[in-house]
Design a protein around this motif. Structure first.
Motif, PDB file in Angstrom:
ATOM      1  N   UNK A  59       0.825  -1.272   0.009  1.00 11.85           N
ATOM      2  CA  UNK A  59      -0.131   0.053  -0.046  1.00 11.85           C
ATOM      3  C   UNK A  59       0.802   1.175   0.099  1.00 11.85           C
ATOM      4  N   UNK A  60       2.069   1.233   0.755  1.00 10.13           N
ATOM      5  CA  UNK A  60       2.892   2.552   0.877  1.00 10.13           C
ATOM      6  C   UNK A  60       4.276   1.931   1.168  1.00 10.13           C
ATOM      7  N   UNK A  61       5.150   3.013   1.088  1.00  5.89           N
ATOM      8  CA  UNK A  61       6.336   2.792   1.792  1.00  5.89           C
ATOM      9  C   UNK A  61       6.711   3.935   2.865  1.00  5.89           C
ATOM     10  N   UNK A  62       7.504   3.512   3.918  1.00  2.00           N
ATOM     11  CA  UNK A  62       8.124   4.361   4.642  1.00  2.00           C
ATOM     12  C   UNK A  62       9.665   4.292   4.638  1.00  2.00           C
ATOM     13  N   UNK A  63      10.435   5.265   4.690  1.00  6.96           N
ATOM     14  CA  UNK A  63      11.763   5.256   4.692  1.00  6.96           C
ATOM     15  C   UNK A  63      12.364   5.319   6.028  1.00  6.96           C
ATOM     16  N   UNK A  64      13.755   4.513   6.435  1.00  2.00           N
ATOM     17  CA  UNK A  64      14.295   4.814   7.631  1.00  2.00           C
ATOM     18  C   UNK A  64      15.469   6.020   7.488  1.00  2.00           C
ATOM     19  N   UNK A  65      15.604   6.812   8.408  1.00  2.69           N
ATOM     20  CA  UNK A  65      14.986   6.779   9.596  1.00  2.69           C
ATOM     21  C   UNK A  65      13.807   7.372   9.474  1.00  2.69           C
ATOM     22  N   UNK A  66      12.802   6.610  10.482  1.00  4.61           N
ATOM     23  CA  UNK A  66      11.403   6.890  10.395  1.00  4.61           C
ATOM     24  C   UNK A  66      10.945   8.224  11.022  1.00  4.61           C
ATOM     25  N   UNK A  67      10.156   9.091  10.298  1.00  2.00           N
ATOM     26  CA  UNK A  67       9.667  10.355  10.910  1.00  2.00           C
ATOM     27  C   UNK A  67       8.229  10.036  11.728  1.00  2.00           C
ATOM     28  N   UNK A  68       8.219  10.126  13.062  1.00  2.61           N
ATOM     29  CA  UNK A  68       7.070   9.662  13.673  1.00  2.61           C
ATOM     30  C   UNK A  68       5.993  10.490  13.411  1.00  2.61           C
ATOM     31  N   UNK A  69       5.860  11.643  12.828  1.00  6.93           N
ATOM     32  CA  UNK A  69       4.741  12.283  12.357  1.00  6.93           C
ATOM     33  C   UNK A  69       4.099  11.907  11.336  1.00  6.93           C
ATOM     34  N   UNK A  70       4.968  11.435  10.204  1.00  2.00           N
ATOM     35  CA  UNK A  70       4.833  10.989   8.887  1.00  2.00           C
ATOM     36  C   UNK A  70       4.167   9.415   9.011  1.00  2.00           C
ATOM     37  N   UNK A  71       4.823   8.765  10.052  1.00  2.33           N
ATOM     38  CA  UNK A  71       4.386   7.340  10.481  1.00  2.33           C
ATOM     39  C   UNK A  71       2.955   7.471  11.016  1.00  2.33           C
ATOM     40  N   UNK A  72       2.535   8.468  11.764  1.00  3.68           N
ATOM     41  CA  UNK A  72       1.390   8.482  12.218  1.00  3.68           C
ATOM     42  C   UNK A  72       0.184   8.974  11.237  1.00  3.68           C
ATOM     43  N   UNK A  73       0.534   9.726  10.615  1.00  7.97           N
ATOM     44  CA  UNK A  73      -0.182  10.461   9.488  1.00  7.97           C
ATOM     45  C   UNK A  73      -0.468   9.345   8.382  1.00  7.97           C
ATOM     46  N   UNK A  74       0.465   8.451   8.230  1.00  9.31           N
ATOM     47  CA  UNK A  74       0.082   7.639   6.886  1.00  9.31           C
ATOM     48  C   UNK A  74      -0.463   6.384   7.608  1.00  9.31           C
ATOM     49  N   UNK A  75      -0.383   5.971   8.852  1.00 12.63           N
ATOM     50  CA  UNK A  75      -1.421   5.085   9.407  1.00 12.63           C
ATOM     51  C   UNK A  75      -2.739   5.410   9.437  1.00 12.63           C
ATOM     52  N   UNK A  76      -2.887   6.521   9.926  1.00 13.74           N
ATOM     53  CA  UNK A  76      -4.319   7.162  10.158  1.00 13.74           C
ATOM     54  C   UNK A  76      -4.911   6.965   8.553  1.00 13.74           C
ATOM     55  N   UNK A  77      -4.354   7.543   7.638  1.00 14.90           N
ATOM     56  CA  UNK A  77      -4.757   7.462   6.313  1.00 14.90           C
ATOM     57  C   UNK A  77      -5.205   5.829   5.827  1.00 14.90           C
ATOM     58  N   UNK A  78      -4.306   5.216   6.072  1.00 20.80           N
ATOM     59  CA  UNK A  78      -4.359   3.854   5.644  1.00 20.80           C
ATOM     60  C   UNK A  78      -5.404   2.864   6.519  1.00 20.80           C
ATOM     61  N   UNK A  79      -5.391   3.337   7.314  1.00 20.64           N
ATOM     62  CA  UNK A  79      -6.391   2.577   8.735  1.00 20.64           C
ATOM     63  C   UNK A  79      -7.991   3.079   8.388  1.00 20.64           C
ATOM     64  N   UNK A  80      -7.748   4.415   7.936  1.00 17.69           N
ATOM     65  CA  UNK A  80      -9.244   4.827   7.843  1.00 17.69           C
ATOM     66  C   UNK A  80      -9.930   4.076   6.468  1.00 17.69           C
ATOM     67  N   UNK A  81      -8.925   4.358   5.497  1.00 15.48           N
ATOM     68  CA  UNK A  81      -9.349   3.524   4.256  1.00 15.48           C
ATOM     69  C   UNK A  81      -9.849   2.260   4.449  1.00 15.48           C
ATOM     70  N   UNK A  82      -8.938   1.135   5.071  1.00 18.48           N
ATOM     71  CA  UNK A  82      -9.164   0.117   5.457  1.00 18.48           C
ATOM     72  C   UNK A  82     -10.622  -0.237   6.125  1.00 18.48           C
ATOM     73  N   UNK A  83     -10.830   0.701   7.179  1.00 15.85           N
ATOM     74  CA  UNK A  83     -12.096   0.743   7.820  1.00 15.85           C
ATOM     75  C   UNK A  83     -13.259   0.825   7.073  1.00 15.85           C
ATOM     76  N   UNK A  84     -13.148   1.744   6.033  1.00 13.27           N
ATOM     77  CA  UNK A  84     -14.369   2.053   5.179  1.00 13.27           C
ATOM     78  C   UNK A  84     -14.609   0.811   4.337  1.00 13.27           C
ATOM     79  N   UNK A  85     -13.556   0.304   3.808  1.00  7.79           N
ATOM     80  CA  UNK A  85     -13.657  -1.106   2.905  1.00  7.79           C
ATOM     81  C   UNK A  85     -14.259  -2.074   3.798  1.00  7.79           C
ATOM     82  N   UNK A  86     -13.794  -2.459   4.879  1.00  9.62           N
ATOM     83  CA  UNK A  86     -14.359  -3.397   5.859  1.00  9.62           C
ATOM     84  C   UNK A  86     -15.889  -3.235   6.147  1.00  9.62           C
TER      85      UNK A  86
END
Length: 333
Positions: free
Chosen positions: A130-157
């Motif tokens: 679904x997506x890529x995150x590069x190291x070193x991980x930026x926590x703000x980007x990590x959280x934003x990406x997770x929220x977006x993908x989890x929301x989409x996944x929840x809608x599909x479910x």
């Protein structure tokens, strides 16, 4: 809306509740989403877990085998964060296995990598990431990406739940049952564990509808479905409506003794409802007939064996006077 009958209104309300994560069988909005972090570096796992634990339930795996086991469990993760550089089996191979397995193919996979090569990213997307995150991980980007993908996944479910739910009763429908029995059968073969099935029919239901009318018949179906749902306690068990007045209870990792216990419990709970049925040939309340089957399947077996045996057991229960269960043993040809 005033022209709609009560049953029709309840149908629309249930459809809305399913879409918004509020149906009686849905807990999407009640629990923290589960994220599976897969990395052989425990320091990275701890870093990610610490960063997202306030919003997500975090589980982790340090190897490919552990990842596949946790992704296939009864309660599956909502998203997988997967390191590309894993020992023995790399992240690409793990992703390919996840996406080619029916039980896990719909779980979003986000790769974590220290490489920034476009060719690696293209390969990952081609495998279904679904997506890529590069190291070193930026926590703000990590959280934003997770929220977006989890929301989409929840809608599909939520949409999938609507498609796979019987609108009248709120339990699983035939399509969902067909998917579940194939999936649970494969797991039973893999784990060499028993799987059981209860085939259930409301006794003299045509007479009930003829006497009381179809709106009251719908209310009866809902009452029976609710009772069946309360009878099973494990998340892995499934109640489904597969026909007009026909239900099934699918019981993974359950032997014949356990299936008999559930069958008797179902009969007792339905009797305790004391739901009036003046036209019944058995009692003056609603009763059920149940066929019970159990198997410890081999790789060459098919789930139809379990279904056919339970159906024969149901026929015997009806023939023997209804309001009872009968066991049908599977005879291998």
């Amino acid at each position: 809306m005033n022209n709609l009958c009560t049953t029709e209104v309840s149908h629309y309300r249930l459809m809305f509740n399913i879409l918004t994560g509020q149906s009686m069988g849905s807990e999407i909005s009640m629990k923290k989403p589960m994220v599976l972090v897969v990395d052989d570096d425990i320091t990275t796992v701890k870093f990610i877990a610490q960063a997202i634990k306030s919003e997500y339930e975090v589980i982790f795996a340090l190897s490919a085998i552990e990842c596949l086991q946790k992704a296939s469990q009864a309660v599956k993760p909502d998203l997988i964060l997967l390191d590309v550089k894993m020992p023995k089996v790399d992240g690409f191979e793990i992703c390919d296995t996840l996406k080619s397995t029916p039980e896990t193919q719909h779980i979003p996979v986000v790769f974590i990598t220290s490489a920034k090569l476009a060719s690696d990213q293209v390969k990952g997307f081609e495998l279904g990431a679904t997506d890529y995150l590069t190291k070193p991980i930026d926590t703000k980007i990590l959280k934003a990406r997770l929220r977006a993908h989890i929301r989409q996944s929840t809608d599909l479910k939520s949409l999938e739940a609507l498609v796979l739910t019987d609108v009248l009763t709120g339990v699983a429908n035939r399509r969902k049952f067909n998917e579940a029995i194939c999936s649970d059968w494969k797991l039973a073969v893999r784990d060499k564990s028993p799987i059981s099935l209860l085939m259930i029919d409301i006794d003299d239901f045509k007479r009930f509808n003829d006497h009381y009318g179809h709106p009251k018949g719908d209310k009866c179906l809902i009452a029976v479905a609710n009772t069946l749902q309360k009878t099973v306690e494990r998340p892995i068990d499934m109640v489904a409506r597969v026909g007009g007045e026909e239900f099934v209870i699918l019981l993974p990792n359950t032997d014949l003794e356990g299936a008999e216990f559930i069958a008797q419990k179902v009969l007792d709970e339905i009797r305790l409802l004391e739901y009036p049925h003046a036209e019944s040939s058995v009692r003056d309340i609603v009763t059920l007939s149940i066929g019970v089957s159990c198997a410890e399947p081999c790789i060459e077996d098919e789930p139809e064996l379990l279904i056919q045996a339970a159906d024969k057991g149901l026929y015997k229960a009806k023939h023997d006077g209804k309001d009872r269960y009968r066991i049908e043993h599977i005879v291998e040809e």
